[in-house]
Write an enzyme that holds these catalytic residues in place. Structure first.
Site, PDB file in Angstrom:
ATOM      1  CB  ILE A   1      -0.939   0.025   1.224  1.00 58.31           C
ATOM      2  CG1 ILE A   1      -1.780  -1.252   1.268  1.00 58.31           C
ATOM      3  CG2 ILE A   1      -1.843   1.245   1.195  1.00 58.31           C
ATOM      4  CD1 ILE A   1      -2.640  -1.387   2.512  1.00 58.31           C
ATOM      5  CB  CYS A   2       1.650   3.629  -2.620  1.00 59.53           C
ATOM      6  SG  CYS A   2       2.762   4.994  -2.952  1.00 59.53           S
ATOM      7  CG  MET A   3      -1.633   4.839   2.005  1.00 57.76           C
ATOM      8  SD  MET A   3      -2.850   4.170   3.171  1.00 57.76           S
ATOM      9  CE  MET A   3      -3.055   5.555   4.310  1.00 57.76           C
TER      10      MET A   3
END
Length: 364
Positions: free
Chosen positions: A290-292
């Protein structure tokens, strides 16, 4: 521990007796935890929790919050960074909120020390020696949760336990026994600080309205407190993602997230990935990474709660127009821990060098 009891009682009494104070309230307190409520200019309540360890005041307390208010989060970060006593921390908070209240310290000073014995050196945060006093058991509570002058300790404990079901109490006790069993074998089980914080996060989740209303559910993997499975069942009802979830088989109507906590949690973020189903968009990358930014060391704060993180991931999936892949044959990039970790590290390094791009306003 008697000095800790006296310190908290004095803070509570001063806050209650101050007629000008409508910004800070002590909600509950026991031998290892103090919960405060802060009120902003809109009279919105922000809960702040202080975890007190056995080594206090030599070992600084740990502060965290479920609030996303930037002033509150910034304040909590500064408290954790400088290691103030509870009295000094409360004084710092009320000074940030412009409350005309003295708690034994000079208003606005970044101070240290226990009780009312505070120093005003902003660079020296040495803590005073703890007094040799009676030890209080972990189960002993000494105030009513909503009244600083309350004496019914058992009533407070019963009120807290009533918020947990028998199943939740059983789960927590099972985990405690598992930890004790491992430690009795001489095997290290994470760190004391991380274990304590994760247990409190789990209890907070069991009590939360989002959990109780089925927004998500949680399972601790094989009684390992440092590995969680989270099943996200409800997202924005008007989103395409929620439509996709509702079309899955009844037993699979959720997004399965895997969470692994580090031994230095909460000062390091947990690693979170999507396990299933396969998702297109929504900032979900190869392997389920997850790109956060909030999941990186740069974006994480020890003040964040796991519940707020779960809800933020849910909102990010919707914001990124996530869709569930239904026409699956064989994926070239199956969701595995190894691939997710590799992808996440690569993404983090790239963003650390190039920065995080804020999506255009029309994208949310």
């Amino acid at each position: 521990m008697q000095s800790l009891r006296n310190e908290i009682n004095e803070i509570c009494e001063r806050l209650s007796n101050c007629t000008d104070n409508d910004k800070v309230r002590v909600i509950s307190k026991n031998v290892d935890e103090v919960i405060l409520a802060l009120y902003d200019q809109h009279n919105s309540q922000h809960s702040v929790t202080c975890n007190v360890y056995e080594g206090y005041p030599e070992q600084s307390p740990l502060w965290y919050t479920t609030s996303d208010n930037p002033v509150v989060v910034s304040t909590i970060d500064q408290l954790n960074e400088h290691g103030r006593s509870i009295t000094a921390a409360c004084q710092f908070m009320v000074s940030r909120l412009n409350v005309p209240l003295q708690l034994g310290c000079t208003s606005g000073d970044l101070v240290s020390g226990s009780g009312s014995s505070c120093t005003t050196n902003t660079e020296d945060f040495a803590l005073s020696e703890p007094e040799e006093d009676d030890l209080i058991s972990d189960e002993e509570y000494f105030e009513d949760p909503m009244d600083c002058n309350g004496d019914d300790e058992q009533e407070k404990k019963e009120q807290e336990d009533m918020q947990l079901t028998a199943e939740h109490m059983s789960n927590l006790e099972k985990i405690r026994k598992s930890i004790r069993t491992v430690e009795e074998k001489g095997v290290s089980y994470g760190s004391v600080q991380a274990t304590d914080r994760i247990m409190k996060e789990l209890k907070l989740i069991y009590k939360s309205s989002s959990y109780k209303t089925g927004v998500y559910s949680i399972q601790v993997n094989d009684d390992n407190l440092y590995k969680w499975d989270i099943f996200l069942k409800k997202v924005d009802p008007d989103s395409q993602l929620m439509t996709d979830i509702s079309k899955l088989p009844a037993e699979s109507q959720h997004i399965h997230l895997g969470v692994i906590f580090a031994e230095d949690f909460p000062f390091a973020p947990p690693f979170v990935r999507v396990i299933r189903p396969e998702i297109m968009g929504g900032y979900v990358m190869s392997g389920g990474a997850i790109c956060m930014e909030v999941l990186t060391n740069q974006g994480w704060s020890s003040a964040y709660s796991i519940e707020s993180l779960i809800l933020q991931i849910s909102a990010t999936l919707v914001k990124g127009n996530a869709r569930i892949r239904t026409n699956i044959t064989k994926s070239k990039n199956p969701y595995t821990f190894e691939l997710a970790l590799y992808t996440f590290r690569a993404l983090s390094e790239n963003h650390q060098e190039n920065g995080w791009v804020t999506p255009p306003q029309e994208e949310g």
